[in-house]
Design a protein around this motif. Structure first.
Motif, PDB file in Angstrom:
ATOM      1  N   HIS A   4       0.878  -1.177   0.000  1.00 13.55           N
ATOM      2  CA  HIS A   4       0.000   0.000   0.000  1.00 13.55           C
ATOM      3  C   HIS A   4       0.912   1.223   0.000  1.00 13.55           C
ATOM      4  O   HIS A   4       1.785   1.331   0.866  1.00 13.55           O
ATOM      5  N   PRO A   5       0.722   2.152  -0.954  1.00 10.89           N
ATOM      6  CA  PRO A   5       1.654   3.271  -1.071  1.00 10.89           C
ATOM      7  C   PRO A   5       1.883   4.028   0.242  1.00 10.89           C
ATOM      8  O   PRO A   5       2.986   4.477   0.511  1.00 10.89           O
ATOM      9  N   ARG A   6       0.859   4.124   1.088  1.00 13.68           N
ATOM     10  CA  ARG A   6       1.067   4.867   2.313  1.00 13.68           C
ATOM     11  C   ARG A   6       1.988   4.123   3.291  1.00 13.68           C
ATOM     12  O   ARG A   6       2.711   4.739   4.066  1.00 13.68           O
ATOM     13  N   ASP A   7       1.927   2.814   3.258  1.00 12.43           N
ATOM     14  CA  ASP A   7       2.676   2.037   4.247  1.00 12.43           C
ATOM     15  C   ASP A   7       4.050   1.606   3.749  1.00 12.43           C
ATOM     16  O   ASP A   7       4.771   0.918   4.461  1.00 12.43           O
ATOM     17  N   LEU A   8       4.383   1.946   2.516  1.00 13.74           N
ATOM     18  CA  LEU A   8       5.680   1.559   1.971  1.00 13.74           C
ATOM     19  C   LEU A   8       6.709   2.605   2.410  1.00 13.74           C
ATOM     20  O   LEU A   8       6.867   3.654   1.782  1.00 13.74           O
TER      21      LEU A   8
ATOM     22  N   SER B   7      -9.117  13.915  -5.704  1.00 12.77           N
ATOM     23  CA  SER B   7     -10.450  13.871  -5.088  1.00 12.77           C
ATOM     24  C   SER B   7     -10.992  12.443  -5.086  1.00 12.77           C
ATOM     25  O   SER B   7     -11.631  12.023  -4.121  1.00 12.77           O
ATOM     26  N   VAL B   8     -10.707  11.683  -6.145  1.00 12.82           N
ATOM     27  CA  VAL B   8     -11.149  10.274  -6.147  1.00 12.82           C
ATOM     28  C   VAL B   8     -10.382   9.491  -5.078  1.00 12.82           C
ATOM     29  O   VAL B   8     -10.965   8.695  -4.328  1.00 12.82           O
ATOM     30  N   LEU B   9      -9.073   9.741  -4.984  1.00 11.30           N
ATOM     31  CA  LEU B   9      -8.283   9.033  -3.961  1.00 11.30           C
ATOM     32  C   LEU B   9      -8.840   9.301  -2.562  1.00 11.30           C
ATOM     33  O   LEU B   9      -8.898   8.418  -1.710  1.00 11.30           O
ATOM     34  N   LYS B  10      -9.292  10.557  -2.369  1.00 11.87           N
ATOM     35  CA  LYS B  10      -9.849  10.918  -1.060  1.00 11.87           C
ATOM     36  C   LYS B  10     -11.156  10.161  -0.831  1.00 11.87           C
ATOM     37  O   LYS B  10     -11.376   9.583   0.238  1.00 11.87           O
ATOM     38  N   ALA B  11     -11.998  10.138  -1.867  1.00  9.18           N
ATOM     39  CA  ALA B  11     -13.284   9.436  -1.724  1.00  9.18           C
ATOM     40  C   ALA B  11     -13.074   7.932  -1.532  1.00  9.18           C
ATOM     41  O   ALA B  11     -13.899   7.253  -0.920  1.00  9.18           O
ATOM     42  N   MET B  12     -11.953   7.439  -2.047  1.00  5.53           N
ATOM     43  CA  MET B  12     -11.634   6.017  -1.853  1.00  5.53           C
ATOM     44  C   MET B  12     -10.999   5.765  -0.489  1.00  5.53           C
ATOM     45  O   MET B  12     -10.773   4.623  -0.113  1.00  5.53           O
ATOM     46  N   SER B  13     -10.648   6.858   0.192  1.00  3.93           N
ATOM     47  CA  SER B  13      -9.941   6.777   1.476  1.00  3.93           C
ATOM     48  C   SER B  13      -8.615   6.023   1.332  1.00  3.93           C
ATOM     49  O   SER B  13      -8.281   5.142   2.132  1.00  3.93           O
ATOM     50  N   ARG B  14      -7.866   6.398   0.296  1.00  6.77           N
ATOM     51  CA  ARG B  14      -6.590   5.716   0.068  1.00  6.77           C
ATOM     52  C   ARG B  14      -5.459   6.313   0.915  1.00  6.77           C
ATOM     53  O   ARG B  14      -4.375   5.754   0.993  1.00  6.77           O
ATOM     54  N   LEU B  15      -5.683   7.494   1.495  1.00  4.31           N
ATOM     55  CA  LEU B  15      -4.733   8.072   2.441  1.00  4.31           C
ATOM     56  C   LEU B  15      -3.401   8.534   1.817  1.00  4.31           C
ATOM     57  O   LEU B  15      -2.385   8.573   2.497  1.00  4.31           O
ATOM     58  N   TYR B  16      -3.400   8.806   0.507  1.00  2.00           N
ATOM     59  CA  TYR B  16      -2.237   9.449  -0.118  1.00  2.00           C
ATOM     60  C   TYR B  16      -2.740  10.275  -1.291  1.00  2.00           C
ATOM     61  O   TYR B  16      -3.862  10.061  -1.764  1.00  2.00           O
ATOM     62  N   THR B  17      -1.916  11.221  -1.720  1.00  6.28           N
ATOM     63  CA  THR B  17      -2.256  12.002  -2.906  1.00  6.28           C
ATOM     64  C   THR B  17      -1.476  11.442  -4.096  1.00  6.28           C
ATOM     65  O   THR B  17      -0.550  10.642  -3.910  1.00  6.28           O
ATOM     66  N   ARG B  18      -1.831  11.913  -5.298  1.00 12.03           N
ATOM     67  CA  ARG B  18      -1.105  11.445  -6.473  1.00 12.03           C
ATOM     68  C   ARG B  18       0.383  11.774  -6.354  1.00 12.03           C
ATOM     69  O   ARG B  18       1.243  10.950  -6.655  1.00 12.03           O
ATOM     70  N   ASP B  19       0.700  13.015  -5.865  1.00 18.37           N
ATOM     71  CA  ASP B  19       2.107  13.400  -5.782  1.00 18.37           C
ATOM     72  C   ASP B  19       2.865  12.553  -4.758  1.00 18.37           C
ATOM     73  O   ASP B  19       4.036  12.234  -4.955  1.00 18.37           O
ATOM     74  N   GLU B  20       2.177  12.216  -3.679  1.00 13.78           N
ATOM     75  CA  GLU B  20       2.840  11.351  -2.687  1.00 13.78           C
ATOM     76  C   GLU B  20       3.141   9.985  -3.309  1.00 13.78           C
ATOM     77  O   GLU B  20       4.190   9.395  -3.066  1.00 13.78           O
TER      78      GLU B  20
ATOM     79  N   LEU C  75       3.647   9.401  -6.517  1.00 13.29           N
ATOM     80  CA  LEU C  75       4.741   9.558  -7.483  1.00 13.29           C
ATOM     81  C   LEU C  75       6.093   9.722  -6.787  1.00 13.29           C
ATOM     82  O   LEU C  75       7.129   9.286  -7.302  1.00 13.29           O
ATOM     83  N   TYR C  76       6.059  10.306  -5.587  1.00 10.56           N
ATOM     84  CA  TYR C  76       7.299  10.470  -4.827  1.00 10.56           C
ATOM     85  C   TYR C  76       7.868   9.097  -4.426  1.00 10.56           C
ATOM     86  O   TYR C  76       9.075   8.863  -4.499  1.00 10.56           O
ATOM     87  N   LYS C  77       6.946   8.181  -4.041  1.00 10.26           N
ATOM     88  CA  LYS C  77       7.402   6.825  -3.671  1.00 10.26           C
ATOM     89  C   LYS C  77       8.064   6.157  -4.879  1.00 10.26           C
ATOM     90  O   LYS C  77       9.073   5.466  -4.756  1.00 10.26           O
ATOM     91  N   ILE C  78       7.487   6.379  -6.055  1.00  7.95           N
ATOM     92  CA  ILE C  78       8.049   5.790  -7.274  1.00  7.95           C
ATOM     93  C   ILE C  78       9.458   6.347  -7.509  1.00  7.95           C
ATOM     94  O   ILE C  78      10.390   5.618  -7.850  1.00  7.95           O
ATOM     95  N   GLU C  79       9.573   7.662  -7.280  1.00  8.95           N
ATOM     96  CA  GLU C  79      10.881   8.317  -7.463  1.00  8.95           C
ATOM     97  C   GLU C  79      11.913   7.693  -6.526  1.00  8.95           C
ATOM     98  O   GLU C  79      13.033   7.385  -6.926  1.00  8.95           O
TER      99      GLU C  79
END
Ligand code: 5AD
Ligand code: SF4
Length: 458
Positions: A240-244, A272-285, A287-291
């Protein structure tokens, strides 16, 4: 005269976790003297291990119920059971709806499968077991099973998920996160390796938080697995991107057995979709993990999951998803149309995206992913890659395996002697879904290959 053992047939739907759960059920039942049967018509006990992640997965199971009814009619003594996530979700309703079912049980009842089958056979009672493990400890133990000797194996190291993404049924069917102790997992890894396994994928719904609530964690497990003599490759799924965290990311640059591949679902590109999904990260966050991953492991191959048509997703939101797909250039992407699951928060959202729009978005995303994969794979033509050969693909009539990046490779000139060995393959053909080629060197272990030339092979 001795009675011949009762035979058992298990059909599996869904994810790797279910495949593993089915193996455990087979193992546990084999320990109790049941014989495994490949023909559903001949088996005394038929278990259908089910998935409920999307409506379509559930429909497959429900339509199979009709076939099971016919089986029962011709053989009333046959024991029929639904196990897994549909069993958990529908529970008693399923037992009421389908009088020909003898067993309905959830994923947490696997350890009790022997008793449940025994009760039906001995007492003729119908049984329901959708109890979650009531122990509040964050660890659980899993009795070892009879492991098959396979070059590549999956090993469940935790169960459940604490995230509650608003579209997802998993936390309701598999309960809260609990982890197996590292010592127990490593014991299993060694058992697998002793039987010839070279690659292990650790499984968990939310694997990065493995060990939560205990002093242990995933990076420690990876370090310990790295020290297991004879094991050549380690992978884990699903992150999960937030927990990595940075510690896990950095291991892709420092742990040699950790394969340069990671499945990191982003689900949607719009904040806004990520928020509605309650994924707990933004697109930039994300992409930062990918970086960071590419910083430690520049050639890491990333794969992802995407949901299109989540409630309220606009054309503009969807464009953001396409942008992430183009920008990251994943080495694999699983694309799904949003499927409302009763009981989840998103089920009550309304604002459903019409089916034709979902369909069109899915096609558009699929086209893009296919284009990228085709291009990526074609770049491999003329290059060599290491393939751990797994098995004969009966349809293609050649042996297949995966390279460290997780790409499926068909090897035209490999034979049975290559199974379980890492071979160097020159890629001669490529499509969006696989690579093909010829092995150019005698089979060696991955270690021997690395010793020969540490960096010349992908
Ligand atoms: N609808 C569509 N896709 C879903 N997934 C999970 N729940 C749903 C749903 N309700 C997808 C997610 C997840 C993958 C295993 O299945 O993308 O990562
Ligand atoms: Fe479902 Fe989200 Fe948990 Fe994954 S992290 S299993 S998508 S709730």
């Amino acid at each position: 005269m001795q009675e011949s053992p009762k035979s058992i047939y298990i059909k599996t739907f869904g994810c790797q976790m279910n495949v593993y759960d089915s193996d455990r059920m087979s193992g546990l039942l084999a320990h109790q003297g049941y014989a495994l049967e490949k023909d559903i018509r001949k088996a005394d006990v038929v278990l259908i291990n089910t998935c409920s992640i999307r409506d379509k997965s559930e429909h497959k199971v429900l339509s199979l119920l009709g076939e099971l009814k016919a089986l029962k009619k011709t053989n009333p003594g046959k024991v029929l059971g639904i196990t897994g996530c549909v069993g958990q979700r529908m529970g008693r309703t399923l037992l009421q709806k389908a009088p020909h079912l003898d067993i309905v049980m959830g994923p947490d009842a696997i350890d009790r499968v022997g008793n449940l089958v025994g009760t039906v056979l001995k007492k003729g009672e119908r049984v329901l077991d959708v109890q979650f493990d009531a122990d509040r400890k964050r660890t659980y133990s899993q009795p070892s099973i009879v492991y098959r000797a396979k070059p590549v194996e999956f090993l469940t190291i935790m169960k459940g998920c604490d995230h509650f993404c608003t579209y997802c049924i998993v936390p309701f069917t598999r309960g809260r996160e609990k982890s197996r102790p590292i010592a127990e997992v490593i014991h299993d890894v060694k058992k697998f390796v002793a039987q010839g396994t070279k690659e292990i994928t650790f499984l968990g719904q939310n694997i990065n938080t493995y060990g939560k609530g205990t002093p242990e964690n995933l990076s420690q497990l990876v370090e310990e697995a790295d020290r297991v003599e004879g094991l050549e490759r380690i992978r884990y799924i699903t992150s999960h991107p937030r927990d990595l965290g940075e510690d896990l990311i950095a291991q892709f640059g420092s742990i040699s057995k950790l394969c340069p591949s990671l499945h990191l679902p982003f689900q949607a590109g719009s904040d806004s979709v990520l928020k509605a999904m309650s994924r707990l990260y933004t697109r930039d966050e994300y992409l930062y993990k990918i970086e960071r991953l590419r910083h430690y492991c520049p050639d890491i191959s990333l794969s992802t999951d995407v949901i299109v048509g989540f409630p309220g997703e606009t054309d503009k939101d969807f464009e953001e998803t396409l942008k992430v797909l183009s920008q990251v250039e994943f080495g694999g992407a699983y694309l799904f149309k949003y499927s409302p699951r009763p009981g989840t928060r998103a089920f009550a959202y309304g604002e459903e995206v019409p089916e034709p729009v979902k369909e069109q978005r899915l096609l558009q995303a699929q086209r893009l992913v296919h284009e990228i994969l085709d291009r990526q794979n074609k770049q491999m033509i003329g290059k060599t890659t290491q393939v751990l050969v797994e098995a004969l693909d009966k349809k293609a009539k050649n042996y297949t395996g995966r390279n460290p990046h997780g790409k499926l490779v068909h090897v035209f000139n490999a034979g049975e002697a290559c199974v379980g060995k890492t071979i160097v393959v020159e890629i001669t053909e490529a499509t969006g879904s696989n690579l093909r080629g010829y092995y150019v060197d005698a089979p060696r272990t991955q270690r021997q290959i690395q010793a020969l030339s540490p960096s010349s092979f992908l």
